[in-house]
Design a protein around this motif. Structure first.
Motif, PDB file in Angstrom:
ATOM      1  N   LEU A 137       0.823  -1.215   0.000  1.00 11.94           N
ATOM      2  CA  LEU A 137       0.000   0.000   0.000  1.00 11.94           C
ATOM      3  C   LEU A 137       0.855   1.262   0.000  1.00 11.94           C
ATOM      4  N   PHE A 138       2.097   1.150   0.496  1.00  8.31           N
ATOM      5  CA  PHE A 138       2.932   2.342   0.655  1.00  8.31           C
ATOM      6  C   PHE A 138       3.956   2.487  -0.473  1.00  8.31           C
ATOM      7  N   ILE A 139       3.852   1.657  -1.498  1.00  4.78           N
ATOM      8  CA  ILE A 139       4.796   1.715  -2.615  1.00  4.78           C
ATOM      9  C   ILE A 139       4.046   2.226  -3.840  1.00  4.78           C
ATOM     10  N   GLY A 140       4.362   3.418  -4.268  1.00  2.54           N
ATOM     11  CA  GLY A 140       3.743   3.995  -5.454  1.00  2.54           C
ATOM     12  C   GLY A 140       4.427   3.520  -6.722  1.00  2.54           C
ATOM     13  N   GLY A 141       3.666   3.434  -7.796  1.00  4.65           N
ATOM     14  CA  GLY A 141       4.232   2.974  -9.058  1.00  4.65           C
ATOM     15  C   GLY A 141       5.297   3.909  -9.603  1.00  4.65           C
ATOM     16  N   VAL A 142       5.198   5.207  -9.301  1.00  7.09           N
ATOM     17  CA  VAL A 142       6.174   6.169  -9.810  1.00  7.09           C
ATOM     18  C   VAL A 142       7.553   5.926  -9.201  1.00  7.09           C
ATOM     19  N   TYR A 143       7.592   5.447  -7.955  1.00  6.32           N
ATOM     20  CA  TYR A 143       8.878   5.276  -7.275  1.00  6.32           C
ATOM     21  C   TYR A 143       9.689   4.121  -7.866  1.00  6.32           C
ATOM     22  N   ILE A 144       9.040   3.174  -8.484  1.00  9.62           N
ATOM     23  CA  ILE A 144       9.764   2.008  -9.018  1.00  9.62           C
ATOM     24  C   ILE A 144       9.717   2.001 -10.541  1.00  9.62           C
ATOM     25  N   ILE A 145       9.506   3.155 -11.136  1.00 10.60           N
ATOM     26  CA  ILE A 145       9.288   3.177 -12.581  1.00 10.60           C
ATOM     27  C   ILE A 145      10.574   2.864 -13.348  1.00 10.60           C
ATOM     28  N   VAL A 146      11.741   3.251 -12.797  1.00  7.66           N
ATOM     29  CA  VAL A 146      13.004   2.998 -13.511  1.00  7.66           C
ATOM     30  C   VAL A 146      13.332   1.498 -13.530  1.00  7.66           C
ATOM     31  N   PRO A 147      13.381   0.806 -12.377  1.00  7.08           N
ATOM     32  CA  PRO A 147      13.624  -0.645 -12.459  1.00  7.08           C
ATOM     33  C   PRO A 147      12.519  -1.383 -13.190  1.00  7.08           C
ATOM     34  N   LEU A 148      11.288  -0.888 -13.103  1.00  7.36           N
ATOM     35  CA  LEU A 148      10.194  -1.525 -13.833  1.00  7.36           C
ATOM     36  C   LEU A 148      10.396  -1.388 -15.344  1.00  7.36           C
ATOM     37  N   PHE A 149      10.850  -0.224 -15.784  1.00 11.70           N
ATOM     38  CA  PHE A 149      11.104  -0.019 -17.211  1.00 11.70           C
ATOM     39  C   PHE A 149      12.233  -0.928 -17.695  1.00 11.70           C
ATOM     40  N   ILE A 150      13.315  -1.044 -16.896  1.00  4.12           N
ATOM     41  CA  ILE A 150      14.441  -1.898 -17.296  1.00  4.12           C
ATOM     42  C   ILE A 150      14.009  -3.360 -17.361  1.00  4.12           C
ATOM     43  N   LEU A 151      13.242  -3.790 -16.357  1.00  2.00           N
ATOM     44  CA  LEU A 151      12.765  -5.183 -16.338  1.00  2.00           C
ATOM     45  C   LEU A 151      11.883  -5.483 -17.545  1.00  2.00           C
ATOM     46  N   MET A 152      10.939  -4.621 -17.825  1.00  2.00           N
ATOM     47  CA  MET A 152      10.031  -4.872 -18.940  1.00  2.00           C
ATOM     48  C   MET A 152      10.749  -4.750 -20.282  1.00  2.00           C
ATOM     49  N   ASN A 153      11.776  -3.909 -20.337  1.00  2.00           N
ATOM     50  CA  ASN A 153      12.552  -3.823 -21.569  1.00  2.00           C
ATOM     51  C   ASN A 153      13.328  -5.112 -21.809  1.00  2.00           C
ATOM     52  N   ASN A 154      13.896  -5.688 -20.737  1.00  2.00           N
ATOM     53  CA  ASN A 154      14.639  -6.945 -20.891  1.00  2.00           C
ATOM     54  C   ASN A 154      13.716  -8.102 -21.263  1.00  2.00           C
ATOM     55  N   LEU A 155      12.482  -8.040 -20.799  1.00  2.00           N
ATOM     56  CA  LEU A 155      11.523  -9.116 -21.101  1.00  2.00           C
ATOM     57  C   LEU A 155      10.682  -8.809 -22.347  1.00  2.00           C
ATOM     58  N   HIS A 156      11.009  -7.724 -23.051  1.00  2.00           N
ATOM     59  CA  HIS A 156      10.303  -7.327 -24.277  1.00  2.00           C
ATOM     60  C   HIS A 156       8.797  -7.141 -24.032  1.00  2.00           C
ATOM     61  N   MET A 157       8.487  -6.469 -22.948  1.00  2.00           N
ATOM     62  CA  MET A 157       7.091  -6.200 -22.597  1.00  2.00           C
ATOM     63  C   MET A 157       6.680  -4.759 -22.869  1.00  2.00           C
ATOM     64  N   LEU A 158       7.591  -3.937 -23.326  1.00  2.00           N
ATOM     65  CA  LEU A 158       7.254  -2.528 -23.555  1.00  2.00           C
ATOM     66  C   LEU A 158       6.367  -2.376 -24.783  1.00  2.00           C
ATOM     67  N   ASP A 159       5.647  -1.266 -24.802  1.00  2.00           N
ATOM     68  CA  ASP A 159       4.770  -0.918 -25.916  1.00  2.00           C
ATOM     69  C   ASP A 159       3.733  -2.012 -26.183  1.00  2.00           C
ATOM     70  N   ASN A 160       3.197  -2.524 -25.087  1.00  2.00           N
ATOM     71  CA  ASN A 160       2.175  -3.574 -25.169  1.00  2.00           C
ATOM     72  C   ASN A 160       1.042  -3.221 -24.205  1.00  2.00           C
ATOM     73  N   ARG A 161      -0.175  -3.143 -24.711  1.00  2.00           N
ATOM     74  CA  ARG A 161      -1.297  -2.720 -23.874  1.00  2.00           C
ATOM     75  C   ARG A 161      -1.664  -3.761 -22.828  1.00  2.00           C
ATOM     76  N   PHE A 162      -1.457  -5.055 -23.129  1.00  2.00           N
ATOM     77  CA  PHE A 162      -1.770  -6.078 -22.133  1.00  2.00           C
ATOM     78  C   PHE A 162      -0.834  -5.971 -20.935  1.00  2.00           C
ATOM     79  N   TRP A 163       0.458  -5.801 -21.200  1.00  2.00           N
ATOM     80  CA  TRP A 163       1.390  -5.720 -20.072  1.00  2.00           C
ATOM     81  C   TRP A 163       1.225  -4.416 -19.308  1.00  2.00           C
TER      82      TRP A 163
END
Length: 301
Positions: A137-163
Motif C-alpha cells: 500500500l505504501f509503494i507507489g508505481g512512480v517510485y519504481i518506474i526505472v527498475p520496472l522499465f528496465i525489467l520490462m525492456n529486458n523481457l520485451h514487454m514494452l509498448d504492449n497494452r496487455f502488459w
C-alpha cells in the motif's frame, strides 16, 4: 370509587419543567448557516471549472481569445467533430477502454481469490503474506518506474497494452486485497460451513456464496479501479511508445502541445470534455452502490 381514584396517576400541582436554557440555541442556526455556505462555496469551486470547460468547448477560437468568461454566441459543435477526426480522441479513448477492461479483469481475477484465502483460511505463512500485501500500500508505481522499465525492456514487454494493464492491476492489488479482506472477514462462518456440508468446494463456495455477499465491495473496487486506470498518466507515458497504442491521458497531453501552436482551443476543450464524460457517467450510475459499499466497509472493516 376509591379504588378508581387510587388507580389514576396523581396530578402534580407544579407546572411542567422545561429544559434548562444552555445558551447554545441562538448559535445552532448560525453554525448550520455557516456550514451550508461553506458547502456551497466548495461546490462552486468544483463545478465552476467543469462548466467553464463545457462552455469553452462550444465557442469559436475568436470567442475564447476575446473573453473567456462570456457565453458562446452559437454552439459550435464542430469542435467535437474535430476532436474525434483531427485530434483522434476516439482512437485514444478506445485504447483506454481496452486497457481499463483488461486491467479490471486481471485485478478481479487476482484480488478476489487472494482476499478469500487471506481473509477466510488459516495456513502457515498467512500473517507474513498479509503483511507483504499491506506493505504494498505504501509503494507507489512512480517510485519504481526505472527498475520496472528496465525489467520490462529486458523481457520485451514494452509498448504492449496487455502488459500495461498487468502493471496497472498489480499496482492496485494491495489496496484491493486490503479492501476485500475486511468485507470477507465480516461474513459469518455459518454460510461457509453450510456450503461445505452441501458438497461445495472452496472454489464453488467462493463464487456461489462469498462473492454474491461481497457485491457492494466489488462495486467499490471496480469504481476505484476505473478512476485510477482511466486517468493514469506516468506509467502509460513511459511504457507505451507507439502513437496508435497510447491511452487518452497521453493523447490529450499530445493534443495540448499541438494546439498551443495550432490555436484550435475549441477542439482542445472539447477533447477535455470527452475525457470527463465516462468518469461522470460511471460515478452517476454507481454513486449509491459506491456509498453503500464504503459505509459497509467502514462498519465491518
Amino acid at each position: 370509587m376509591a379504588a378508581n381514584a387510587s388507580a389514576q396517576p396523581a396530578r402534580s400541582s407544579h407546572p411542567p419543567q422545561t429544559m434548562p436554557h444552555t445558551g447554545r440555541q441562538p448559535f445552532a442556526w448560525l453554525g448550520r448557516l455557516l456550514l451550508r455556505l461553506l458547502l456551497i462555496i466548495q461546490a462552486l469551486i468544483v463545478v465552476y471549472p467543469l462548466v467553464w470547460n463545457v462552455l469553452a468547448s462550444l465557442k469559436t477560437n475568436e470567442e475564447v481569445m476575446e473573453n473567456p468568461w462570456t457565453l458562446p454566441k452559437h454552439f459550435n459543435w464542430s469542435n467535437y467533430v474535430n476532436a474525434f477526426t483531427t485530434a483522434r480522441i476516439g482512437d485514444y479513448m478506445l485504447n483506454s477502454v481496452l486497457v481499463v477492461a483488461m486491467s479490471m479483469v486481471i485485478l478481479l481475477a487476482a484480488a478476489l481469490p487472494t482476499a478469500y484465502a487471506l481473509g477466510r483460511m488459516n495456513f502457515r505463512g498467512k500473517t507474513l503474506t498479509t503483511n507483504v500485501y499491506m506493505a504494498g500500500l505504501f509503494i507507489g508505481g512512480v517510485y519504481i518506474i526505472v527498475p520496472l522499465f528496465i525489467l520490462m525492456n529486458n523481457l520485451h514487454m514494452l509498448d504492449n497494452r496487455f502488459w500495461l494493464s498487468a502493471v496497472y492491476a498489480t499496482g492496485s492489488l494491495p489496496f484491493s486485497v486490503y479492501l476485500m479482506i475486511g468485507f470477507m472477514k465480516s461474513i459469518p462462518k455459518d454460510f461457509e460451513e453450510a456450503a461445505l456440508i452441501d458438497g461445495c468446494g472452496y472454489t464453488s463456495t467462493l463464487f456461489r456464496i462469498i462473492l454474491p455477499i461481497t457485491r457492494p465491495a466489488i462495486v467499490t473496487l471496480i469504481v476505484f479501479g476505473f478512476f485510477d486506470f482511466w486517468n493514469e498518466y506516468v506509467l502509460a507515458l513511459t511504457l507505451i511508445t507507439s502513437d496508435e497504442k497510447k491511452t487518452i491521458p497521453i493523447g490529450l497531453s499530445n493534443l495540448m502541445q499541438i494546439q498551443q501552436y495550432a490555436t484550435d482551443w475549441g477542439s482542445l476543450f472539447a477533447g477535455l470534455v470527452i475525457v470527463l464524460i465516462p468518469t461522470i457517467i460511471i460515478y452517476a450510475l454507481l454513486q449509491k452502490r459506491l456509498t453503500d459499499g464504503m459505509m459497509m466497509g467502514g462498519v465491518k472493516g
